[in-house]
Design an enzyme around this catalytic site. Structure first.
Site, short mmCIF file in Angstrom:
data_model
loop_
_atom_site.label_atom_id
_atom_site.label_comp_id
_atom_site.label_asym_id
_atom_site.label_seq_id
_atom_site.Cartn_x
_atom_site.Cartn_y
_atom_site.Cartn_z
N SER A 132 51.28 -121.64 -12.93
CA SER A 132 50.92 -123.02 -13.26
C SER A 132 52.15 -123.74 -13.79
O SER A 132 53.09 -123.11 -14.29
CB SER A 132 49.83 -123.01 -14.34
OG SER A 132 49.67 -124.29 -14.90
N TYR A 145 45.89 -119.80 -22.24
CA TYR A 145 46.10 -119.99 -20.80
C TYR A 145 47.60 -120.21 -20.52
O TYR A 145 48.18 -119.56 -19.64
CB TYR A 145 45.29 -121.20 -20.33
CG TYR A 145 45.46 -121.54 -18.86
CD1 TYR A 145 44.78 -120.84 -17.87
CD2 TYR A 145 46.30 -122.60 -18.47
CE1 TYR A 145 44.93 -121.17 -16.53
CE2 TYR A 145 46.45 -122.93 -17.13
CZ TYR A 145 45.76 -122.21 -16.16
OH TYR A 145 45.91 -122.53 -14.83
N LYS A 149 50.16 -117.82 -18.29
CA LYS A 149 50.84 -118.28 -17.07
C LYS A 149 52.36 -118.14 -17.21
O LYS A 149 53.06 -117.82 -16.25
CB LYS A 149 50.43 -119.71 -16.73
CG LYS A 149 48.96 -119.84 -16.32
CD LYS A 149 48.64 -119.04 -15.06
CE LYS A 149 47.22 -119.25 -14.58
NZ LYS A 149 46.91 -118.46 -13.38
N1 NAP Z 1 42.88 -126.07 -10.18
C1 NAP Z 1 44.09 -126.39 -10.62
O1 NAP Z 1 44.45 -127.57 -10.75
C2 NAP Z 1 45.08 -125.30 -10.94
C3 NAP Z 1 46.36 -125.69 -11.40
C4 NAP Z 1 47.28 -124.69 -11.71
C5 NAP Z 1 46.95 -123.36 -11.56
N2 NAP Z 1 45.69 -123.02 -11.13
C6 NAP Z 1 45.39 -121.59 -10.98
O2 NAP Z 1 44.86 -121.37 -9.68
C7 NAP Z 1 43.96 -120.26 -9.71
C8 NAP Z 1 42.64 -120.67 -9.07
O3 NAP Z 1 42.13 -121.76 -9.82
P1 NAP Z 1 40.86 -122.62 -9.34
O4 NAP Z 1 41.09 -123.99 -9.83
O5 NAP Z 1 40.56 -122.36 -7.93
O6 NAP Z 1 39.73 -121.96 -10.29
P2 NAP Z 1 38.14 -121.99 -10.18
O7 NAP Z 1 37.65 -122.95 -9.17
O8 NAP Z 1 37.64 -122.08 -11.58
O9 NAP Z 1 37.83 -120.51 -9.60
C9 NAP Z 1 38.19 -119.38 -10.34
C10 NAP Z 1 37.86 -118.16 -9.53
O10 NAP Z 1 38.15 -116.99 -10.34
C11 NAP Z 1 37.01 -116.14 -10.36
N3 NAP Z 1 36.93 -115.40 -11.61
C12 NAP Z 1 36.75 -115.90 -12.87
N4 NAP Z 1 36.66 -114.90 -13.75
C13 NAP Z 1 36.80 -113.74 -13.04
C14 NAP Z 1 36.80 -112.37 -13.39
N5 NAP Z 1 36.64 -111.97 -14.66
N6 NAP Z 1 36.96 -111.45 -12.41
C15 NAP Z 1 37.11 -111.84 -11.10
N7 NAP Z 1 37.13 -113.12 -10.72
C16 NAP Z 1 36.97 -114.06 -11.68
C17 NAP Z 1 35.82 -117.11 -10.18
O11 NAP Z 1 34.69 -116.47 -9.65
P3 NAP Z 1 33.50 -115.88 -10.57
O12 NAP Z 1 33.22 -116.88 -11.65
O13 NAP Z 1 32.40 -115.68 -9.60
O14 NAP Z 1 34.03 -114.59 -11.09
C18 NAP Z 1 36.39 -118.07 -9.14
O15 NAP Z 1 36.25 -117.53 -7.85
C19 NAP Z 1 43.84 -119.87 -11.18
O16 NAP Z 1 44.70 -118.77 -11.45
C20 NAP Z 1 44.32 -121.10 -11.92
O17 NAP Z 1 44.83 -120.78 -13.19
C21 NAP Z 1 44.75 -123.96 -10.82
#
Ligand code: NAP
Length: 237
Positions: A132, A145, A149
């Site tokens: 991130s 968080y 990261k």
């Molecule tokens: N969205 C953004 O703007 C953004 C920006 C920078 C970085 N990121 C990074 O990108 C990645 C994906 O983010 P996203 O926005 O797509 O998140 P999201 O929509 O909240 O999805 C998170 C995913 O992680 C899974 N998860 C959560 N806890 C878990 C656990 N204990 N074991 C296994 N799986 C688990 C969730 O499924 P379940 O709840 O079913 O387990 C879900 O599939 C993350 O690492 C996030 O930090 C996102």
């Protein structure tokens, strides 16, 4: 030229960026193991859903067993699963909340990278870690968080050094704000999960070491010259 199908593991695959990655890889004919706590949708026969809590050692062991049974080897491991907790450091914090965030965001990509090493198909295979922009400067409202990261970004670079002799690529992905559950109710001009997935897939295919599309690239460039400004900007994200 005939496309050679790849075997891919995507964590955090039930929604958001992970689900978009699974769908895009599966649509191009690759075999995908899709992992999350809730069983990810398998809209195609080349998607193998797996329910596993990767914040636990039992969940990590479950994934490793599934890959053993799959028996195909792994071309690409994408450590994408992550959670972001808003934490007021002045108030009471349940220790388990901190443990889970560190276990999932930092420890699980490290443990999975190592545990899946024997299954990687050698030269040409890839480990992808999703970090991130807050690895550059912390987001004060999400301190754990941000720390995870920053830690994962550091581990990713160390892993790349150690893997360079083996021909295993190690990629860091720095998404801008993407329209997923994690960013619901905040940010504007968000990238779609599908566009984010497309950038990751293209970057991995081209052998990039860093995938930072859209505003992420801009912020990283700006950070070289005006880190104070970028720190203030990220504090408000
Ligand atoms: N969205 C953004 O703007 C953004 C920006 C920078 C970085 N990121 C990074 O990108 C990645 C994906 O983010 P996203 O926005 O797509 O998140 P999201 O929509 O909240 O999805 C998170 C995913 O992680 C899974 N998860 C959560 N806890 C878990 C656990 N204990 N074991 C296994 N799986 C688990 C969730 O499924 P379940 O709840 O079913 O387990 C879900 O599939 C993350 O690492 C996030 O930090 C996102």
């Amino acid at each position: 030229m005939q496309y050679i199908r790849k075997s891919i593991v995507v964590t955090g695959a039930s929604r958001g960026i992970g689900a978009a990655l699974v769908n895009a890889y599966a649509a191009q004919g690759d075999e995908v193991i899709a992992v999350a706590r809730s069983l990810p949708k398998a809209s195609r026969s080349n998607i193998q859903p797996l329910a596993a809590d990767l914040a636990t050692d039992a969940g990590i062991a479950r994934l490793v067993r599934a890959i053993e049974e799959w028996g195909q080897g792994v071309d690409i491991l994408i450590n994408n699963a992550g959670i972001q907790n808003e934490i007021a450091l002045t108030g009471f914090i349940e220790p388990a909340t901190i443990d889970t965030e560190i276990a999932l965001n930092l420890a699980s990509p490290i443990k999975l990278s190592l545990a899946l090493m024997p299954f990687l198909r050698g030269a040409g295979s890839t480990v992808v870690n999703v970090t991130s922009l807050v690895a550059l400067h912390p987001k004060p409202s999400a301190p754990v968080y941000s720390a995870t990261k920053a830690g994962l970004s550091s581990f990713t670079r160390a892993l790349r050094h150690q893997m360079s002799g083996k021909g295993i690529a190690v990629v860091e992905v720095i998404p801008p704000v993407v329209a997923t559950d994690m960013t619901a109710g905040r940010g504007h001009g968000k990238l779609s999960p599908e566009d984010m997935a497309a950038a990751i897939i293209a970057g991995v295919a081209q052998g990039a070491t860093l995938v930072a599309p859209g505003k992420s690239r801009l912020v990283m460039r700006l950070n070289r010259f005006l880190p104070g400004l970028v720190a203030r900007f990220l504090a408000k994200e």
